[in-house]
Design a protein around this motif. Sequence first.
Motif, mmCIF file in Angstrom:
data_model
loop_
_atom_site.group_PDB
_atom_site.id
_atom_site.type_symbol
_atom_site.label_atom_id
_atom_site.label_comp_id
_atom_site.label_asym_id
_atom_site.label_seq_id
_atom_site.Cartn_x
_atom_site.Cartn_y
_atom_site.Cartn_z
ATOM 1 N N ILE A 1 0.839 -1.212 0.000
ATOM 2 C CA ILE A 1 0.000 0.000 0.000
ATOM 3 C C ILE A 1 0.869 1.256 0.000
ATOM 4 O O ILE A 1 0.615 2.210 -0.750
ATOM 5 N N LYS B 1 3.956 1.566 -1.035
ATOM 6 C CA LYS B 1 4.757 1.682 -2.255
ATOM 7 C C LYS B 1 3.938 2.088 -3.469
ATOM 8 O O LYS B 1 4.360 2.940 -4.269
ATOM 9 N N PHE B 2 2.755 1.521 -3.612
ATOM 10 C CA PHE B 2 2.020 1.693 -4.868
ATOM 11 C C PHE B 2 0.740 2.526 -4.738
ATOM 12 O O PHE B 2 0.121 2.842 -5.756
ATOM 13 N N PHE B 3 0.336 2.884 -3.515
ATOM 14 C CA PHE B 3 -0.896 3.648 -3.364
ATOM 15 C C PHE B 3 -0.696 4.974 -2.625
ATOM 16 O O PHE B 3 -1.558 5.833 -2.675
ATOM 17 N N ILE B 4 0.426 5.107 -1.920
ATOM 18 C CA ILE B 4 0.682 6.359 -1.206
ATOM 19 C C ILE B 4 1.786 7.156 -1.892
ATOM 20 O O ILE B 4 1.630 8.336 -2.204
ATOM 21 N N ASN B 5 2.933 6.520 -2.109
ATOM 22 C CA ASN B 5 4.030 7.094 -2.894
ATOM 23 C C ASN B 5 4.695 8.318 -2.264
ATOM 24 O O ASN B 5 5.605 8.888 -2.849
ATOM 25 N N GLN C 1 7.751 7.859 2.092
ATOM 26 C CA GLN C 1 8.059 6.469 2.368
ATOM 27 C C GLN C 1 9.164 6.348 3.417
ATOM 28 O O GLN C 1 9.159 5.424 4.233
ATOM 29 N N LYS D 1 1.666 0.135 -16.504
ATOM 30 C CA LYS D 1 0.758 1.276 -16.429
ATOM 31 C C LYS D 1 0.369 1.760 -17.819
ATOM 32 O O LYS D 1 -0.782 2.145 -18.066
ATOM 33 N N ARG E 1 -4.219 -1.747 -11.267
ATOM 34 C CA ARG E 1 -3.098 -1.717 -10.322
ATOM 35 C C ARG E 1 -2.977 -2.997 -9.515
ATOM 36 O O ARG E 1 -1.892 -3.540 -9.362
ATOM 37 N N TRP E 2 -4.101 -3.507 -9.005
ATOM 38 C CA TRP E 2 -4.022 -4.741 -8.208
ATOM 39 C C TRP E 2 -3.629 -5.937 -9.086
ATOM 40 O O TRP E 2 -2.960 -6.851 -8.618
ATOM 41 N N ILE F 1 0.076 -5.699 -9.434
ATOM 42 C CA ILE F 1 0.753 -6.129 -8.200
ATOM 43 C C ILE F 1 0.751 -7.647 -8.087
ATOM 44 O O ILE F 1 1.770 -8.263 -7.754
#
Length: 243
Positions: A41, A43-47, A50, A140, A146-147, A150
């Motif tokens: 989450i 890494k790929f949803f908040i960015n 970190q 992308k 996205r899921w 992943i």
Amino acid sequence: MKNYTSIFTDPVNRKVLTNTIFYILLLLFLNFLVPYLISVIVKFFINKMQGSYKIIFFIPSLFSLVVGAMLFSWIMNPVSGPVAFLLRHVGIVLPNWTNSSAMAIVMLCLITNWKVFGYNFVLLLTGLGSIPQNVVDAAKMDSIPRWRMIWDIVLPLNKGIAFYVLILTIVQGLQYVFTPISVITQGGPYYGSSNIFYHTYLNAFVLYKTGNASALAVITFIIFLVLLYVEMKFVEGRTGEYE
């Protein structure tokens, strides 16, 4: 041989082995699956921020597990602890978890989770960061959900570090849980919260059943050898192939 057969025939030893399996399953959920999910989450949803997440989650790893166990036992004290005090104001009575084998194991695993979680989170997040960015960018551009990206791309590419953390969780979890067991429950009630590490120590240095303790130690050593072989076979071996 009687020492080894007693491990699987004696009711106390079988109870301890069952507890050990319960510890492993619960620690794998708390210290592997949960930090893995959070690292994905982040890494790929908040960015963003970190590095801050790494610091926040890693800070508890710097503190002594003895201090954590003592602090946790005070906070969760069913009579005078702050959690019990707050729950009484809303009409809820905190059960005496030290008298229940299942609840004691859960609480001890939570203490161990407080210590190990941040370290595993940093490893898993670092592993996700090592995945080539061009692979992610290509997914992308192809408008892959996205899921789906992943599950089909990121997790397979991160299999090596994930498997390493999986083995590390089993080894470190069983070692670290020894401290809260020794500080809080001493294996009670009726060996209900003991595991193979603490039971080996109890038999060797308290009850002086050195034969049983030695057999438990040898079996533990063999289990760790198997885990080491699996780690070298599926992690170190694949790393050498990629190089």
